[in-house]
Scaffold this active site. Structure first.
Site, mmCIF file in Angstrom:
data_model
loop_
_atom_site.group_PDB
_atom_site.id
_atom_site.type_symbol
_atom_site.label_atom_id
_atom_site.label_comp_id
_atom_site.label_asym_id
_atom_site.label_seq_id
_atom_site.Cartn_x
_atom_site.Cartn_y
_atom_site.Cartn_z
ATOM 1 N N GLU A 194 0.817 -1.215 0.000
ATOM 2 C CA GLU A 194 0.000 0.000 0.000
ATOM 3 C C GLU A 194 0.852 1.266 0.000
ATOM 4 O OE1 GLU A 194 -0.357 -2.539 2.022
ATOM 5 O OE2 GLU A 194 -2.353 -3.319 1.590
ATOM 6 N N ASN A 216 -1.499 -7.089 -3.679
ATOM 7 C CA ASN A 216 -1.960 -6.052 -4.604
ATOM 8 C C ASN A 216 -0.809 -5.251 -5.201
ATOM 9 O OD1 ASN A 216 -2.296 -5.227 -1.571
ATOM 10 N ND2 ASN A 216 -1.727 -3.347 -2.639
ATOM 11 N N ASP A 245 -7.441 -4.191 -5.338
ATOM 12 C CA ASP A 245 -6.857 -4.776 -4.121
ATOM 13 C C ASP A 245 -7.358 -6.194 -3.897
ATOM 14 O OD1 ASP A 245 -5.328 -4.960 -1.792
ATOM 15 O OD2 ASP A 245 -6.858 -4.042 -0.534
#
Length: 226
Positions: free
Chosen positions: A45, A121, A166
């Site tokens: 992230e 992701n 995601d």
């Protein structure tokens, strides 16, 4: 990554497994396979490049490292797998990290001598920003099979090509043998975040089935042929 004496709890060796100048984390447990301590990392992230690393269980010396996404294509690729993966990316993804962190989903088949890893992701999440909205972006949101002796790529199956939501494949990997259409098959199963339940041949990575286990609106189904 810290090794402790099991009798006394005293540290035996420790090694920093990530670049501490970047926003890596480690939230998953290491796995011990054939004298290797194998550990991944998190932080997709926040703009990092995913990888997993194997260390000698007795000494802490690094044995191998497998990157889950390619780096800067102007530099030599770490492996043929990364050279192959780079063909599925576009733009300047490496400036953003790429993602694909492998922080928890891992399993080992001692009979086949295959180590399985589920990847996360992209970094950033947005496919159009990350890769100009082009390509599958290997090995994001994938199950990857490696040789645990040297970390070499064996096969992969990507659950969400060009992930833009995601939809990680970092959920638990289950190995079992089951009868399918009258034949015993060695399979690996996973229910990742994209809403499909996957059954793969764990020796070859070939898709056996992928059926929805919940409501979804990002896909109408998975074509078993293509």
């Amino acid at each position: 990554l810290i090794s402790l004496d099991a009798a006394t709890g005293k540290p035996v060796w420790q090694v920093l497994t990530v670049d501490s100048t970047k926003a890596y984390s480690i939230t998953g447990a290491p796995r011990v396979v054939k004298g290797n301590v194998i550990i991944g990392n998190g932080g997709a992230e926040y703009g990092v490049r995913g990888y997993i690393t194997s260390y000698d269980a007795m000494t802490g010396a690094q044995r191998w490292r497998f990157y889950t996404v390619p780096g800067d294509p102007s530099k030599p690729f770490e492996s043929k797998a990364m050279e192959m993966a780079a063909k599925t990316w576009a733009g300047e993804w490496w400036k953003y990290g790429g993602g694909g962190t492998a922080w928890d989903a891992m399993a080992f088949d001692p009979e086949l001598n295959l180590f399985y890893v589920g990847t996360g992701n992209g970094s950033p999440w947005d496919w159009f920003h990350r890769s100009d909205g082009q390509g599958d972006n290997l090995f994001l949101s994938s199950i990857v099979a490696l040789n645990p002796d040297n970390g070499e790529y064996v096969w992969h199956y990507q659950t969400t090509p060009g992930d833009d939501w995601d939809y990680t494949a970092t959920q638990q990997l289950v190995l079992t043998d089951m009868e399918i259409e009258g034949q015993q098959r060695k399979v690996i199963m996973q229910a990742p975040k994209n809403g499909f339940f996957y059954v793969l041949d764990r020796q070859t990575g070939k898709l056996i089935s992928a059926e929805p286990y919940t409501y979804m609106n990002w896909a109408t189904g998975v074509d078993k042929v293509t």
